[in-house]
Enzyme design. Sequence first.
Site, PDB file in Angstrom:
ATOM      1  N   GLU A 117       1.495  -5.088   7.324  1.00  0.00           N
ATOM      2  CA  GLU A 117       1.963  -5.756   8.540  1.00  0.00           C
ATOM      3  C   GLU A 117       1.220  -7.071   8.741  1.00  0.00           C
ATOM      4  O   GLU A 117       0.003  -7.150   8.567  1.00  0.00           O
ATOM      5  CB  GLU A 117       1.735  -4.842   9.746  1.00  0.00           C
ATOM      6  CG  GLU A 117       2.154  -5.437  11.067  1.00  0.00           C
ATOM      7  CD  GLU A 117       1.813  -4.543  12.235  1.00  0.00           C
ATOM      8  OE1 GLU A 117       2.092  -4.947  13.367  1.00  0.00           O
ATOM      9  OE2 GLU A 117       1.263  -3.452  12.001  1.00  0.00           O
ATOM     10  N   ASP A 149      10.507   7.671  11.108  1.00  0.00           N
ATOM     11  CA  ASP A 149       9.210   7.656  10.428  1.00  0.00           C
ATOM     12  C   ASP A 149       9.089   8.895   9.547  1.00  0.00           C
ATOM     13  O   ASP A 149       9.949   9.157   8.733  1.00  0.00           O
ATOM     14  CB  ASP A 149       8.094   7.548  11.473  1.00  0.00           C
ATOM     15  CG  ASP A 149       6.822   6.910  10.928  1.00  0.00           C
ATOM     16  OD1 ASP A 149       6.390   7.289   9.830  1.00  0.00           O
ATOM     17  OD2 ASP A 149       6.243   6.045  11.610  1.00  0.00           O
ATOM     18  N   ARG A 174       0.856  -1.197   0.000  1.00  0.00           N
ATOM     19  CA  ARG A 174       0.000   0.000   0.000  1.00  0.00           C
ATOM     20  C   ARG A 174       0.880   1.231   0.000  1.00  0.00           C
ATOM     21  O   ARG A 174       2.043   1.189   0.403  1.00  0.00           O
ATOM     22  CB  ARG A 174      -0.908   0.015   1.231  1.00  0.00           C
ATOM     23  CG  ARG A 174      -0.158   0.167   2.549  1.00  0.00           C
ATOM     24  CD  ARG A 174      -1.091   0.529   3.691  1.00  0.00           C
ATOM     25  NE  ARG A 174      -0.438   0.619   4.991  1.00  0.00           N
ATOM     26  CZ  ARG A 174       0.223   1.688   5.440  1.00  0.00           C
ATOM     27  NH1 ARG A 174       0.338   2.756   4.681  1.00  0.00           N
ATOM     28  NH2 ARG A 174       0.772   1.687   6.640  1.00  0.00           N
TER      29      ARG A 174
END
Length: 313
Positions: free
Chosen positions: A129, A213, A109
């Site tokens: 995940e 991140d 994704r």
Amino acid sequence: MSEITLEPLVGPYDLGEGPHWDSISQKLYYVDIYAQKVFRFDPISGIVTSVFIENGPVGFVVPLEGHTDKFVAGCGIDFVLFSWNSEKSLESCTAQILLSADSDRIETRFNDGKVDSSGRLWAGTMGHEKNGIFPPNIGSLYSIGNDFTLKKQISPVSISNGLAWNPNNDVFYYIDSLSYQIVAYNYNSQTGIISNKKIVFDFLKNNISGLPDGMTIDTNGNLWVAVYGGGGILNINPKTGELLRFVKINNAKNITSVAFGGPNLDILYVTSARIGLNENQLKEQLHAGYLFAIKGLGVCGFPANSFKLPKIN
């Protein structure tokens, strides 16, 4: 330097991500990935509006340049266009698929995405995940140019994440979270070509716990990096590799992304996640999944770019 203040604004969200400050409307847009929702936060009124995107998990959202009610987003593996009067919440919205990435895969994704100074969108993919494990090396970083073509820039990657460009617009910074590194490339803003990869900061060598991140940059050229699992934000000089400071986020450990906003672009908006936390962890992290505002950092950012798509009416 004034005192730094941290304010939890709204939440919680399961997987808040992708803050984008729209300087025209003076509003903050962000997403809750698996809830398939795009949000708009008005810092003056405190009002939050949202829209549910039917197409799939929403990794990022960016306004369309020249429009107040059109946006592009990464939904699943699709790059989509949707219309939304963001003054009002909308229970459901069917988006128009403009193109698809990783078309040979169903297990990836879109994740983080941003627009460069030429109106070119950069966005990457990652694996879903599974039981707390992210499959490595099945994603890629793409750019989508003004000629509306999809170009694979970096492949393979595991969790395509933070993106930023330096003040001179000739360096591109990038994060693949599972590499535990922030890397830099020479960048040509006209052609969109990146080259000469080098590591500017390594989490493992600097004994930083957590994953790098989302990321942004200030006008001094220093990076601000969200630390997933680290409960804070790193401020890094990418030219020297020096860790300038660590801004702790109270009551939330999984920090997902950051973006400068506000009238003077001196407020750091921060998204976080609560997905995967058990009952005890949620009690310890009272603001897990919240949107935060940090003031008093003494720096400011750049206006975020909107996506250029001349063919849209």
